[in-house]
Structure formats: C-alpha cells, structure tokens
Design an enzyme around this catalytic site. Structure first.
Site, PDB file in Angstrom:
ATOM      1  N   ASP A  14      -2.478  26.401 -23.350  1.00  0.00           N
ATOM      2  CA  ASP A  14      -2.713  25.441 -24.427  1.00  0.00           C
ATOM      3  C   ASP A  14      -3.874  24.512 -24.053  1.00  0.00           C
ATOM      4  O   ASP A  14      -4.214  24.375 -22.874  1.00  0.00           O
ATOM      5  CB  ASP A  14      -1.430  24.625 -24.631  1.00  0.00           C
ATOM      6  CG  ASP A  14      -1.622  23.512 -25.638  1.00  0.00           C
ATOM      7  OD1 ASP A  14      -2.066  23.794 -26.766  1.00  0.00           O
ATOM      8  OD2 ASP A  14      -1.356  22.338 -25.281  1.00  0.00           O
ATOM      9  N   ASP A  16      -5.024  20.897 -25.998  1.00  0.00           N
ATOM     10  CA  ASP A  16      -4.824  19.445 -26.085  1.00  0.00           C
ATOM     11  C   ASP A  16      -3.481  19.040 -25.469  1.00  0.00           C
ATOM     12  O   ASP A  16      -2.433  19.545 -25.872  1.00  0.00           O
ATOM     13  CB  ASP A  16      -4.918  18.974 -27.546  1.00  0.00           C
ATOM     14  CG  ASP A  16      -5.361  17.519 -27.642  1.00  0.00           C
ATOM     15  OD1 ASP A  16      -5.582  16.876 -26.607  1.00  0.00           O
ATOM     16  OD2 ASP A  16      -5.492  17.027 -28.782  1.00  0.00           O
TER      17      ASP A  16
END
Lengths: 261, 261
Positions: A14, A16
């Site tokens: 991932d 952010d």
C-alpha cells in the site's frame, strides 16, 4: 512478532500511510523499499487512488526518494481495465461511461475501450473532484437502461489537509441510491484487485504478502484473497482497533524496520 | 368505497400525480379544486418539490387552469424554514449552509437565516441540478465539524422526460455516506412537514385529510401523522402495490370525481 517468518517472494505494498503519509515521507518505508530492490524481490505498489495516472504516482514516489516504474503501480483503475479486458469480446471493443478523473480515464481509454454516454456496456464510477449532478444523472440513466455498474473502490472518506472529504465510496453510494442496486467493487478490500495484481506480479499466491496500514482495506483485502498480510502501524489503524477484529493480520509491526526480508 | 365518509374541514393535497402529471393536466383534479373553492374549504398543496419557489408553483398551477396563492403552497423548503424558526434563538439569527436550488434558498433566506459555508448551525441538503463535488465536500466538512444535518426529502428518484433521474434522497445519501450518519428528514412521509402544514392550515388534525397518488410518500405521511388519507390512482401507486401494504389508506379512489366533499 516472530522474526523467523516465512520468506516471501513477492510483495503488494500500500502507499498512503504505509510508504508515505500525504506529503510526509516515512524513512523506515523508504529503507524497506531499498532492501527489496537490493534483494531483487518483485513487488507492486497497490493503492486505491484512481485519480492519478501511474506516471503521477511514480513522480510522487520520486519526491519521497523512492525509484519506481509505471509497471510497479497498480490501482483500481488498472484492475478495472484488466477486469474489463477479461470480459471483452475480441470482435467489438467494450464501451464505457466513466465518472472519474484522469487516472481512470487514461487506464480505460489506453486499453481501447470506447466512450458511450448513453448505452455503454459498463458504467465505471470512482472519485471525481469535478463531479456534477449531470454526470451522475447520465450514469444513473445508463445503469437503469441495463449497463453494468462498477465502483472503483468503497472508501467512503479520504483524509486530506481539509479533513475527511468524500471518497469514491460516497460518490458510488449516490449512484447506488438512485439506481437502487449495488455496484460491483474492484478495489481493496475486494479480491478482484488482488487477483489482478497477482497476475501482473507473476508470483504464486502462497509466496506473496500484502503490506498496509489500514485494516479495513489492506488487511481485509488479504483475508478476502487468502493472502498473508502485514499490518504496519504508521497510518490509520491502531492496535486497539485491530485487537477488536475477529481475524487478525498475519503479522503486525510498528514500522518497517522491524521486518526482515 | 363508502361515499358517506366523514366530512373534512381541511385538505392537504399532493401535486404531481394528483393534481397534474408533469405537463399534463388531470381534469378531474382541476374540477375537485374548483369544488373545494366553491365550498370554501381550506386546503394547502403539499409537494416534496423544493427546487421551485412558491410563485413558480402558483404559475405552474395556473397553466393547468388552477388558481392558487403562494400561501397555499407548502413544501419541505417551507417546512424546513418553519422547523428552523422554531429552533431559532431570538438573539442571534441561525446560520445555514444550503445544497439546493432557488426554492430552498429563497425560503430560508427570506426567513432571515444567514449563510455560512464553514461552521453553520444547520446544513440543509436537497435536490440540486447544479450539484458539484465541492458543494458536497463543504456540507460534509461542516457536518463533521458539528453542524446539524437536515435532508429535505427522501425521494431517491424523480420521474422526468429522461427517465428516473436522481432525487433529493440520492443526494442526501451521498452526504450520509461521507459523514456516516443519517440526516433528519423533513418532507413527506415524515411527520414534521405535516405538523408544520397543519399549523399553517389552522384546522384541527381530526378534520383534515391528506390526498395523494403515492403510497410511500403521501399515504405514509398520513399514517405517520395520524391523519386520514385518500389515495387517488392517477399517479405512481397501483392497486396491486397498495393491496400488499399492511396499513391501507383511509380511502382509495380511481379519480377525484369519485370524491364528494
């Protein structure tokens, strides 16, 4: 955590909250990516952001000191493209109506899908900062006339410098209310995006781990896809929240320095 | 039906589907309104349309051969105004942020409420054909910062010449998804609008009947308000649909010629 964990041969990571926090860098993550590069372990960045093109994401990563290629960026825009390519008839290009931004438009149009505002095969709805009533009305009328309905990702909110602003999932909820049916969701925590990303990564599912900061999107994507998961507490989920979940991440760490490849 | 029904001393009358169908007149309804006028029985037109001003509704009725005054038009815009006037402190005017059209703006601003885009006392959300992401974002940030959240009416769809387009209820669902709570609804089938309309009509509840074509809004408004109701089959609800409802309208008729005052 037990440091003698299984050795993974591929990573889905991932962005952010995991690799950076908005405009803020996370040095432990930058170092982790360098270690992956040195070890020549394949990985993809798996983000639910559909508004940016892959090049825009690459540029953003460069700003955090991380070198990446566009092929390493995977989003619901790309997963929708790959899902539709699987559905496409070779004789006739699929038609789409898009509510979204440049990242979604570019992914679908570069794949050869054609735009149709009235009777598209698929209506694809994602986050659009230039959303208008008229765009939603066209989507609603098309779905009510029989077009298939895809939602890029279910995130109801998006944190930014103003606060928690409406995310793709809220825009999709608007359309769902008006058509009185649910979208087919593509992004995390759905299995679709993970399956499509694994195809692109080309590493066996059992040898891949998903790394993220958000239990509800990242870790659930792992659970829904029978993929091991690593929760890193540098973003939205807290230990207290995760302690209340019936299914735990495979591993939990405070930051990525704790993770040995 | 039994024609020897109770004699009502006041009427609340729905518009679209009851008094006209879009641009099409319903002669039986025009005649019914004339009979009410001749008998000097007080009535209000009770519509969930918040986009038009009262004068615009009066003009539309004139086009169908029906004379009305602005005081005879009652909508969720007016009911929201009256609800907020009840809440208002006499010392300081209430502040509002509005997502809606001229009908809603005019009702609230003429009452002396002041606009505040950031920290209003109330966020009022209704149908807005010029809706943008930015308008919704402002509503969401305000509600998340503590503003009260009002939805004008829950109608998810609106029939027009294009088909079933998104209604106020779908716009409100967009905001609800992003704030993760429900609006306080004002319009039919809620009791609030009926109670406010009864105050304006100034006839005792037991002597008033609500007339409409839509079970889910009009008749349910009657049920929720302990008001007798008359369903007229000139609009959206069908006899089959109503037969499946556990609570029936007080009376059902094919058209308004069947109704003796």
């Amino acid at each position: 955590m037990n440091h003698k964990h299984k050795q993974y041969r591929g990573y889905l990571i991932d962005l952010d909250g995991t690799v950076y926090r908005g405009t803020e860098s996370i040095p432990e993550a930058t170092d982790f990516i360098k270690r992956l590069q040195d070890a020549e372990i394949p990985y993809l960045f798996l983000t639910n952001n559909t508004t940016r093109t892959r090049q825009m994401v690459v540029d953003k990563l460069a700003g955090h000191g991380i070198t990446a290629t566009v092929d390493q960026i995977y989003t619901p825009s790309l997963a929708t493209r790959d899902y539709l390519l699987d559905k496409a008839d070779t004789k006739k290009p699929l038609s789409v109506y898009i509510v979204g931004e440049i990242g979604l438009y570019q992914a679908l149009l570069q794949a050869g899908f054609v735009l149709d505002n009235e009777h598209p095969d698929y209506v694809v709805v994602g986050l659009d900062n230039d959303l208008t009533y008229d765009k939603v009305k066209k989507a609603v009328l098309a779905i009510r006339s029989g077009s298939n309905f895809i939602g890029t990702n279910a995130d109801k909110n998006l944190p930014n410098e103003e606060g928690l602003v409406p995310g793709a999932g809220s825009v999709i909820a608007f359309v769902e209310a008006a058509v009185q049916k649910k979208a087919l969701y593509i992004g995390k925590p759905e299995r679709i995006i993970v399956d499509m990303a694994l195809k692109q990564l080309d590493v066996a599912r059992d040898d891949v781990i998903l790394v993220g900061d958000n239990y509800d999107t990242d870790i659930k994507a792992g659970i829904n896809s029978a993929l091991d998961s690593l929760l890193v507490y540098t973003g939205v989920s807290t230990k207290n929240q995760v302690a209340q979940q019936p299914i735990k991440p495979t591993y939990e760490i405070n930051d990525l320095t704790e993770w040995k490849l």
